[in-house]
Motif scaffolding. Structure first.
Motif, PDB file in Angstrom:
ATOM      1  N   ASP A 110      -9.640   3.988   0.640  1.00  0.00           N
ATOM      2  CA  ASP A 110      -9.987   3.684   2.033  1.00  0.00           C
ATOM      3  C   ASP A 110      -9.259   4.641   2.969  1.00  0.00           C
ATOM      4  O   ASP A 110      -8.091   4.984   2.744  1.00  0.00           O
ATOM      5  CB  ASP A 110      -9.602   2.247   2.400  1.00  0.00           C
ATOM      6  CG  ASP A 110     -10.545   1.206   1.811  1.00  0.00           C
ATOM      7  OD1 ASP A 110     -11.587   1.608   1.280  1.00  0.00           O
ATOM      8  OD2 ASP A 110     -10.234   0.004   1.894  1.00  0.00           O
ATOM      9  N   ALA A 131      -4.157  -6.115  -0.980  1.00  0.00           N
ATOM     10  CA  ALA A 131      -5.260  -6.323  -1.926  1.00  0.00           C
ATOM     11  C   ALA A 131      -5.989  -7.620  -1.629  1.00  0.00           C
ATOM     12  O   ALA A 131      -7.214  -7.699  -1.750  1.00  0.00           O
ATOM     13  CB  ALA A 131      -4.721  -6.330  -3.353  1.00  0.00           C
ATOM     14  N   GLY A 137      -8.515  -7.303   1.198  1.00  0.00           N
ATOM     15  CA  GLY A 137      -9.682  -6.464   0.933  1.00  0.00           C
ATOM     16  C   GLY A 137      -9.494  -4.979   1.111  1.00  0.00           C
ATOM     17  O   GLY A 137     -10.461  -4.220   1.018  1.00  0.00           O
ATOM     18  N   ILE A 138      -8.267  -4.515   1.363  1.00  0.00           N
ATOM     19  CA  ILE A 138      -8.018  -3.074   1.463  1.00  0.00           C
ATOM     20  C   ILE A 138      -7.985  -2.495   0.047  1.00  0.00           C
ATOM     21  O   ILE A 138      -7.434  -3.093  -0.876  1.00  0.00           O
ATOM     22  CB  ILE A 138      -6.708  -2.794   2.202  1.00  0.00           C
ATOM     23  CG1 ILE A 138      -6.803  -3.334   3.637  1.00  0.00           C
ATOM     24  CG2 ILE A 138      -6.387  -1.310   2.226  1.00  0.00           C
ATOM     25  CD1 ILE A 138      -5.502  -3.276   4.404  1.00  0.00           C
ATOM     26  N   ALA A 139      -8.597  -1.304  -0.138  1.00  0.00           N
ATOM     27  CA  ALA A 139      -8.752  -0.751  -1.478  1.00  0.00           C
ATOM     28  C   ALA A 139      -8.292   0.705  -1.517  1.00  0.00           C
ATOM     29  O   ALA A 139      -8.315   1.406  -0.495  1.00  0.00           O
ATOM     30  CB  ALA A 139     -10.216  -0.838  -1.915  1.00  0.00           C
ATOM     31  N   PRO A 140      -7.842   1.186  -2.700  1.00  0.00           N
ATOM     32  CA  PRO A 140      -7.507   2.615  -2.834  1.00  0.00           C
ATOM     33  C   PRO A 140      -8.711   3.482  -2.490  1.00  0.00           C
ATOM     34  O   PRO A 140      -9.838   3.173  -2.868  1.00  0.00           O
ATOM     35  CB  PRO A 140      -7.134   2.747  -4.317  1.00  0.00           C
ATOM     36  CG  PRO A 140      -6.754   1.366  -4.745  1.00  0.00           C
ATOM     37  CD  PRO A 140      -7.601   0.438  -3.947  1.00  0.00           C
ATOM     38  N   PRO A 189      -2.035  -4.504  -6.951  1.00  0.00           N
ATOM     39  CA  PRO A 189      -3.123  -5.489  -7.056  1.00  0.00           C
ATOM     40  C   PRO A 189      -2.732  -6.900  -6.662  1.00  0.00           C
ATOM     41  O   PRO A 189      -3.595  -7.729  -6.387  1.00  0.00           O
ATOM     42  CB  PRO A 189      -3.517  -5.416  -8.535  1.00  0.00           C
ATOM     43  CG  PRO A 189      -2.361  -4.786  -9.229  1.00  0.00           C
ATOM     44  CD  PRO A 189      -1.725  -3.879  -8.243  1.00  0.00           C
ATOM     45  N   THR A 211       0.831  -1.201   0.000  1.00  0.00           N
ATOM     46  CA  THR A 211       0.000   0.000   0.000  1.00  0.00           C
ATOM     47  C   THR A 211       0.866   1.251   0.000  1.00  0.00           C
ATOM     48  O   THR A 211       2.016   1.236   0.439  1.00  0.00           O
ATOM     49  CB  THR A 211      -0.928   0.053   1.230  1.00  0.00           C
ATOM     50  OG1 THR A 211      -0.122   0.027   2.425  1.00  0.00           O
ATOM     51  CG2 THR A 211      -1.882  -1.118   1.253  1.00  0.00           C
ATOM     52  N   ARG A 222     -14.963   3.820   4.048  1.00  0.00           N
ATOM     53  CA  ARG A 222     -14.981   3.578   2.606  1.00  0.00           C
ATOM     54  C   ARG A 222     -16.200   4.272   2.014  1.00  0.00           C
ATOM     55  O   ARG A 222     -17.330   3.820   2.197  1.00  0.00           O
ATOM     56  CB  ARG A 222     -15.006   2.077   2.301  1.00  0.00           C
ATOM     57  CG  ARG A 222     -15.052   1.725   0.818  1.00  0.00           C
ATOM     58  CD  ARG A 222     -14.912   0.235   0.614  1.00  0.00           C
ATOM     59  NE  ARG A 222     -13.614  -0.252   1.051  1.00  0.00           N
ATOM     60  CZ  ARG A 222     -13.302  -1.551   1.169  1.00  0.00           C
ATOM     61  NH1 ARG A 222     -14.221  -2.469   0.899  1.00  0.00           N
ATOM     62  NH2 ARG A 222     -12.100  -1.913   1.571  1.00  0.00           N
ATOM     63  N   ARG A 269      -2.704   4.336  -3.138  1.00  0.00           N
ATOM     64  CA  ARG A 269      -2.479   3.340  -4.180  1.00  0.00           C
ATOM     65  C   ARG A 269      -2.266   1.980  -3.523  1.00  0.00           C
ATOM     66  O   ARG A 269      -1.905   1.894  -2.353  1.00  0.00           O
ATOM     67  CB  ARG A 269      -1.253   3.688  -5.032  1.00  0.00           C
ATOM     68  CG  ARG A 269      -1.433   4.919  -5.894  1.00  0.00           C
ATOM     69  CD  ARG A 269      -0.330   5.021  -6.947  1.00  0.00           C
ATOM     70  NE  ARG A 269       0.988   5.132  -6.340  1.00  0.00           N
ATOM     71  CZ  ARG A 269       1.543   6.263  -5.954  1.00  0.00           C
ATOM     72  NH1 ARG A 269       0.882   7.390  -6.078  1.00  0.00           N
ATOM     73  NH2 ARG A 269       2.759   6.288  -5.448  1.00  0.00           N
ATOM     74  N   ILE A 270      -2.456   0.943  -4.343  1.00  0.00           N
ATOM     75  CA  ILE A 270      -2.263  -0.402  -3.826  1.00  0.00           C
ATOM     76  C   ILE A 270      -1.834  -1.319  -4.961  1.00  0.00           C
ATOM     77  O   ILE A 270      -2.354  -1.225  -6.082  1.00  0.00           O
ATOM     78  CB  ILE A 270      -3.565  -0.918  -3.147  1.00  0.00           C
ATOM     79  CG1 ILE A 270      -3.299  -2.212  -2.402  1.00  0.00           C
ATOM     80  CG2 ILE A 270      -4.683  -1.091  -4.147  1.00  0.00           C
ATOM     81  CD1 ILE A 270      -4.428  -2.588  -1.463  1.00  0.00           C
TER      82      ILE A 270
END
Length: 471
Positions: free
Chosen positions: A428, A420, A423-426, A415, A386, A461, A412-413
């Motif tokens: 968040d 990723a 379950g953490i997403a850009p 993929p 991340t 989120r 950013r993360i």
């Protein structure tokens, strides 16, 4: 017995039994002629369909290397890293959507996601003529783009832009586009809802909802009313399987006008701001204020020296309407400001301690949000891969996070990273890790280096607080 006598008898019987006939009952009649039976949408379609085009965007992307290159034995057999011995492979990727000619000179409106990152854009008319286009404006936040045909060569059909604010729930609308690339298609439905704001399609959310069938490829196509004017740009569907489930969304034509005006000026779209943080009026807040229903938005904080403060707005004021149109959500309020435009004056009605007042506010472009320094997370664990940054007041407002800035933003993360996979997403905003509040990137890095048996992470989120747990 003739029809009018039967109807009179029915009305008399209903009155005798104490039933009230609905006001619109007198307007409902059976078709009385062959001409009425043959009523059709064909005249409207013939008028508009020639101006709805297919949009083809081509871009070059890097071809993914073979997974064999990740195998240690394969690398040892062919050398240290065979990927370094090969020239990077490029391939063309095509996207397909729809667009609408809104000016005979060849100005076309479509969705940004249809042509995003495209190196070559072409359009095809219903009469099978094809043209190359230049992208003269694209706005990711609004998900709208404006194209210009390079060499029109002759007259081009166009669609007049109507007033989306004149729509009412129940109005009949037609959706015209190119679903699945099968060719131009027309579907019919009604306006299911107006002012949908919690859809999750674009950053600047305010949509017309319709049950006219919209499928992949319809993006950028026309939503028209029965007078043949453009009232929306079809944008997305609500579907778990990828097909139309009777819930489609369109960007209102009033917002399309804002984007077109910016394109004609040769500038980017500037969405106005008055320098406030707002929150919706919930049922509990409405009860505490003595309101009979929840309506309006509450001013939480004001930017010092901003347009709102200069106009006399105060924390705790409830904004009731903008330009005479009632608002009930911060996103709706921002949409109303956008349709008025930077440099113009907005008439804002407020309720202050039960007293109604009107304020005139000159709309300004928002100050540029300063981006904080990003930090790449390289520690082992679920957060590896991340990139994070502190949440500033400007970023908090962009994200719709109410109150004082709090948490750390995932910008950013990777993929393929552990982050990723869990379950953490850009986008968040990490609020807490293992029960400890996260305020700065330093807090995040300190907690990310621990080794608990069970990780418990709280994130914001898109305005929803989500609690995750994983080993």
């Amino acid at each position: 017995m003739n029809r009018s006598l039967v109807r009179a008898s029915a009305i008399a019987l209903a009155a005798a039994l104490g039933f009230a006939m609905p006001a619109h009952a007198a307007e409902r009649t059976l078709p009385s002629s062959q001409a009425e039976i043959q009523l059709s949408f064909a005249p409207v379609v013939k008028q508009v369909a020639p101006a709805v085009v297919n949009v083809y965007a081509t871009r070059e992307v890097a071809a993914r290397a073979s997974p064999l290159f990740d195998d240690p034995f394969f690398r040892q057999f062919f050398g240290r890293d065979p990927r370094q011995q090969l020239q990077p492979q490029r391939r063309q990727q095509n996207s397909l959507g729809s667009g609408v000619i809104v000016d005979p000179s060849g100005i076309i409106i479509t969705n940004n996601h249809v042509i995003a990152d495209g190196t070559e854009v072409k359009i095809a008319l219903a009469d099978r003529r094809e043209f190359e286009c230049d992208v003269i404006l694209k706005d990711k936040e609004l998900d709208l783009a404006v194209l210009k045909i390079r060499d029109p060569r002759g007259d081009l059909p166009s669609v007049p832009i109507g007033e989306s604010d004149a729509l009412e729930v129940g109005d009949i609308v037609l959706a015209i586009g190119n679903p699945f690339g099968v060719g131009q298609t027309v579907t019919q439905g009604i306006v299911s809802a107006l002012a949908r704001t919690r859809v999750g399609i674009a950053d600047y959310q305010f949509f017309i909802q319709t049950d006219a069938a919209i499928n992949p490829g319809n993006s950028g196509g026309a939503l028209i009313d029965m007078s043949g004017t453009l009232v929306g740009i079809n944008t997305a569907i609500f579907s778990r399987g990828g097909g139309s489930n009777g819930i489609g969304f369109a960007i209102p034509s009033d917002m399309v006008k804002v984007v077109l005006e910016s394109a004609k000026r040769g500038s980017t779209v500037q969405l106005p701001s008055i320098g406030v943080d707002m929150q919706p009026v919930t049922a509990e807040i409405a009860e505490s204020l003595g309101l009979d229903r929840p309506t309006g938005v509450l001013i939480a904080t004001l930017d010092p020296g901003g347009p709102a403060e200069k106009a006399g707005l105060q924390p705790g004021d409830r904004i009731v309407s903008v330009g005479g149109v009632e608002v009930s959500d911060p996103r709706e309020f921002n949409y109303r400001l956008a349709t008025i435009g930077v440099g113009n004056v907005a008439d804002i009605e407020i309720d202050r301690d039960g007293r109604i007042d009107h304020l005139k506010i000159t709309l300004q472009a928002p100050k540029k949000v300063e981006r904080p320094q990003e930090v790449r997370v390289q520690v082992r664990g679920p957060f590896a891969g991340t990139t994070i940054a502190d949440v500033t007041p400007g970023i908090a407002r962009e994200l719709g996070v109410p109150g004082e800035p709090s948490g750390v933003l995932v910008t950013r993360i990777d993929p393929r990273s552990p982050a990723a996979r869990v379950g953490i997403a850009p986008g968040d905003v990490v609020l807490a890790i293992n029960g400890e509040e996260v305020v700065t990137t330093a807090d995040f890095m300190r907690l990310a280096q621990t080794s608990p048996l069970l990780w418990r992470v709280t994130v914001n989120r898109q305005g929803r607080v989500i609690r995750m747990a994983f080993r």
